[in-house]
Design a protein around this motif. Structure first.
Motif, short mmCIF file in Angstrom:
data_model
loop_
_atom_site.label_atom_id
_atom_site.label_comp_id
_atom_site.label_asym_id
_atom_site.label_seq_id
_atom_site.Cartn_x
_atom_site.Cartn_y
_atom_site.Cartn_z
N VAL A 133 0.83 -1.27 -0.08
CA VAL A 133 -0.10 -0.04 0.12
C VAL A 133 0.88 1.26 0.03
O VAL A 133 0.70 2.06 -0.72
CB VAL A 133 -1.09 0.20 1.11
CG1 VAL A 133 -1.50 1.53 1.30
CG2 VAL A 133 -2.01 -1.32 1.23
N PHE A 134 1.81 1.36 0.57
CA PHE A 134 2.64 2.57 0.87
C PHE A 134 3.84 2.75 0.15
O PHE A 134 4.37 3.65 -0.02
CB PHE A 134 3.20 2.59 2.43
CG PHE A 134 1.79 3.10 3.67
CD1 PHE A 134 1.60 4.38 3.42
CD2 PHE A 134 1.31 1.96 4.21
CE1 PHE A 134 0.65 4.76 4.20
CE2 PHE A 134 0.31 2.50 4.92
CZ PHE A 134 -0.19 3.81 4.93
N SER A 135 4.26 1.54 -0.62
CA SER A 135 5.17 1.61 -1.44
C SER A 135 4.63 2.29 -2.68
O SER A 135 3.60 2.05 -3.37
CB SER A 135 5.77 0.18 -1.89
OG SER A 135 4.81 -0.64 -1.77
N GLU A 181 2.40 -12.00 6.13
CA GLU A 181 1.88 -10.69 6.87
C GLU A 181 1.16 -10.00 5.98
O GLU A 181 1.07 -10.16 4.83
CB GLU A 181 3.16 -9.68 6.98
CG GLU A 181 4.55 -10.27 7.72
CD GLU A 181 4.17 -10.83 8.99
OE1 GLU A 181 3.57 -10.05 9.73
OE2 GLU A 181 4.33 -11.86 9.34
N HIS A 182 -0.21 -9.45 6.58
CA HIS A 182 -1.40 -8.94 5.80
C HIS A 182 -2.16 -9.85 5.18
O HIS A 182 -3.38 -9.73 5.32
CB HIS A 182 -0.71 -8.03 4.86
CG HIS A 182 0.35 -6.89 4.96
ND1 HIS A 182 0.16 -5.93 6.11
CD2 HIS A 182 1.74 -6.72 4.82
CE1 HIS A 182 1.28 -5.30 6.48
NE2 HIS A 182 2.08 -5.95 5.57
N ALA A 183 -1.62 -10.74 4.30
CA ALA A 183 -2.72 -11.73 3.75
C ALA A 183 -3.89 -11.43 3.09
O ALA A 183 -4.95 -12.24 3.00
CB ALA A 183 -2.77 -12.86 4.74
N LYS A 203 -4.86 2.35 -3.00
CA LYS A 203 -4.56 1.07 -2.93
C LYS A 203 -5.09 0.48 -1.58
O LYS A 203 -5.57 -0.34 -1.45
CB LYS A 203 -3.04 0.70 -2.80
CG LYS A 203 -2.32 1.09 -4.23
CD LYS A 203 -0.75 0.32 -4.11
CE LYS A 203 0.18 1.45 -3.94
NZ LYS A 203 1.44 0.64 -4.41
N GLU A 204 -5.14 1.27 -0.60
CA GLU A 204 -6.06 1.11 0.77
C GLU A 204 -7.31 0.79 0.55
O GLU A 204 -7.61 -0.22 1.09
CB GLU A 204 -5.46 2.11 1.75
CG GLU A 204 -6.06 1.76 3.09
CD GLU A 204 -5.50 0.39 3.72
OE1 GLU A 204 -4.37 -0.11 3.66
OE2 GLU A 204 -6.25 -0.41 4.44
N ARG A 205 -7.82 1.57 -0.47
CA ARG A 205 -9.25 1.46 -0.62
C ARG A 205 -9.64 0.15 -1.37
O ARG A 205 -10.75 -0.65 -1.15
CB ARG A 205 -9.94 2.57 -1.20
CG ARG A 205 -10.12 3.72 -0.40
CD ARG A 205 -10.87 4.81 -1.02
NE ARG A 205 -10.74 6.03 -0.21
CZ ARG A 205 -10.19 6.93 -0.36
NH1 ARG A 205 -9.13 6.96 -1.34
NH2 ARG A 205 -9.83 8.16 0.73
N MET A 206 -8.58 -0.53 -1.88
CA MET A 206 -8.61 -1.75 -2.74
C MET A 206 -8.60 -2.65 -1.85
O MET A 206 -9.04 -3.90 -2.02
CB MET A 206 -7.62 -1.85 -3.84
CG MET A 206 -8.01 -1.20 -5.19
SD MET A 206 -6.53 -1.59 -6.19
CE MET A 206 -5.98 -3.21 -5.86
N VAL A 207 -7.60 -2.84 -0.84
CA VAL A 207 -7.43 -4.00 -0.14
C VAL A 207 -7.97 -4.03 1.45
O VAL A 207 -8.23 -5.01 1.88
CB VAL A 207 -5.93 -4.22 0.28
CG1 VAL A 207 -5.32 -4.68 -1.22
CG2 VAL A 207 -5.39 -2.96 0.79
N GLY A 208 -8.36 -2.86 1.87
CA GLY A 208 -8.73 -2.76 3.42
C GLY A 208 -10.05 -3.63 3.77
O GLY A 208 -9.78 -4.37 4.55
N LEU A 209 -10.87 -3.49 3.07
CA LEU A 209 -12.43 -4.34 3.34
C LEU A 209 -12.04 -6.01 3.08
O LEU A 209 -12.40 -6.66 3.71
CB LEU A 209 -13.53 -3.88 2.67
CG LEU A 209 -14.60 -4.60 2.91
CD1 LEU A 209 -15.03 -4.57 4.45
CD2 LEU A 209 -15.68 -4.14 2.09
N1 ARG Z 1 2.81 -1.80 5.26
C1 ARG Z 1 1.46 -2.24 4.68
C2 ARG Z 1 1.52 -1.96 3.08
O1 ARG Z 1 2.16 -0.83 2.79
C3 ARG Z 1 0.50 -1.46 5.26
C4 ARG Z 1 -0.99 -2.08 4.88
C5 ARG Z 1 -1.90 -1.32 5.57
N2 ARG Z 1 -3.25 -1.74 5.20
C6 ARG Z 1 -4.18 -2.87 5.47
N3 ARG Z 1 -5.33 -2.87 5.04
N4 ARG Z 1 -3.75 -3.64 6.39
O2 ARG Z 1 1.15 -2.78 2.11
#
Ligand code: ARG
Length: 426
Positions: free
Chosen positions: A213-215, A266-268, A312-318
């Protein structure tokens, strides 16, 4: 042995103040293995910081001169373990904002984060990535008694591909590009990098299997290390006695990481049902930071977060939360990891309520941060209140099995028999 090594070891011993035998008492104690409460517990902790006896006020004989930590009205749990933190990152400095700070700034904020985490009840943290071996220095300062903080399992540099999630120079013009020491290219190079970080203090290996997400400039689900690279890393790390954690949001990257023998995913976020089954078969742990989405979206661009990261966060969060629910239901082994550093250190425990909201019982959520975490770390000295393990304890008022959010407000924290937070703490 070289004389300077002996001198350094002696200095380390001097910094660790001699500790008294301690007896901790409270109203009750949660046995995280059985989910049962022990009423009126008394815990005897030796001068090495390890638990010697667990009994009740009537059965434990405190030796003369023992120190007492009495916590009336409180419920004791094992010190909590956060399996995914960044001790040298600050949530409020995101995106390109970090470029305004000098390199040593990140080492300097380590003690600040360490204090936040331990005051929140996290007496052990797995640090899955810091530059410049900053996490090793922080660990040494804490272990030597110079500063207060949790036990740290450092990963040091995150290993990943050029242009991938762990490449710190993404988004910069080519004229400013500099290949980081953490970039791996091909299985042989990957092996060598594992050896190198291990040589300088890594106790766990962290890799970036997919985008994030943050990259900047990468796609969140796309795989970035191939199977052969991950297999070489896993084999090398296991040979050295280390576990491997893989950042992986996308299904294919998660699948290949599991097949390569990675220990914790991590995250998965986007794991399919088939991949969830594969994780179950292989006994691979899922470490899902499902509180994070709330913080990231609520702060928006205020921390310097780039619009592309928010998208990107909106794509993966939920989706990540839904995957969490499916994984819990399927019986995948789960650990507690928050990605503190991406959201504020000290708020780690807010994730417990999310885990319960998305399908865990309160006991399962607590086990993820105690019993399961110690198992995934292969450490039998933390995570459970029993003889032989460190006297790491937290105290809360009320019944966390009824209301897991109580863990957001710990009244006392004991680390290795020393009161770090609570009435009378320094
Ligand atoms: N360090 C992670 C990344 O940049 C954070 C992901 C945060 N978002 C979440 N839905 N967990 O990919």
């Amino acid at each position: 042995m070289k004389s300077w090594i002996v001198a350094a070891a002696a200095a380390l011993l001097c910094a660790t103040s001699a500790q008294a035998v301690t007896v901790v008492t409270a109203d009750r104690m949660l046995d995280v293995t059985t989910g049962k409460y022990l009423e009126h517990p008394a815990i005897l902790i030796g001068d090495d910081g390890k638990i010697e006896q667990v009994g009740t006020a009537g059965t434990i004989q405190a030796p003369p001169g023992a120190k007492h930590i009495d916590l009336p009205g409180e419920t004791l749990l094992p010190g909590l373990i956060d399996m995914h933190v960044h001790m040298n990152s600050l949530a409020e400095i995101g995106g390109y904002e970090g470029l305004k700070y000098t390199d040593s700034f990140w080492a300097a904020i380590g003690p600040y984060n360490a204090r936040k985490d331990i005051d929140a009840g996290f007496t052990t943290v797995r640090n899955v990535g810091s530059g410049d071996f900053d996490d090793v220095g922080l660990k040494q300062a804490i272990d030597g008694g110079w500063i207060v903080g949790p036990r740290i399992i450092p990963a040091t540099y995150l290993l990943g591909a050029t242009g991938g999630h762990c490449d710190d120079t993404n988004g910069l013009p080519p004229s400013l590009d500099k290949k980081g020491p953490n970039i791996v290219s091909g299985p042989e190079d990957a092996r060598e990098k594992v050896r190198w970080v291990h040589k300088h203090g890594a106790e766990v290996i962290k890799i970036c299997a997919t985008g994030g997400v943050f990259s900047l400039g990468d796609s969140v689900g796309a795989q970035q290390l191939d199977y052969d690279e991950m297999k070489a890393i896993a084999d090398e790390a296991h040979m050295l006695g280390l576990k491997v954690a893989a950042h992986a949001h996308g299904d294919e990257g998660i699948r290949e990481a599991i097949l390569a023998g990675i220990d914790t995913i991590e995250h998965a976020s986007l794991a399919s049902d088939a991949t969830i089954q594969l994780a179950k078969q292989h006994g691979t742990w899922f470490d899902m930071d499902i509180y994070n989405d709330d913080y990231i979206l609520a702060t928006g661009t205020a921390n310097g977060t780039e619009q592309q990261s928010l998208d990107k966060e909106r794509m993966v969060g939920l989706k990540q939360r839904q995957t969490f629910q499916r994984a819990v239901k399927a019986g995948v082994k789960m650990i507690f990891g928050t990605d503190a550093g991406v959201y504020p250190h000290g708020d780690n425990a807010k994730q417990f309520a999310k885990m319960v909201q998305w399908g865990m019982t309160p006991l399962q959520a607590i086990q993820a941060a105690t019993l399961n975490a110690s198992e995934a770390l292969a450490r039998n000295d933390v995570g459970v209140i029993e003889p032989g393990r460190y006297g790491d304890l937290v105290a809360v008022r009320g019944d966390p099995l009824q209301n897991v959010s109580l863990l957001e407000h710990v009244d006392a924290v004991v680390k290795g028999g020393e009161l770090v937070k609570g009435p009378g703490a320094q």
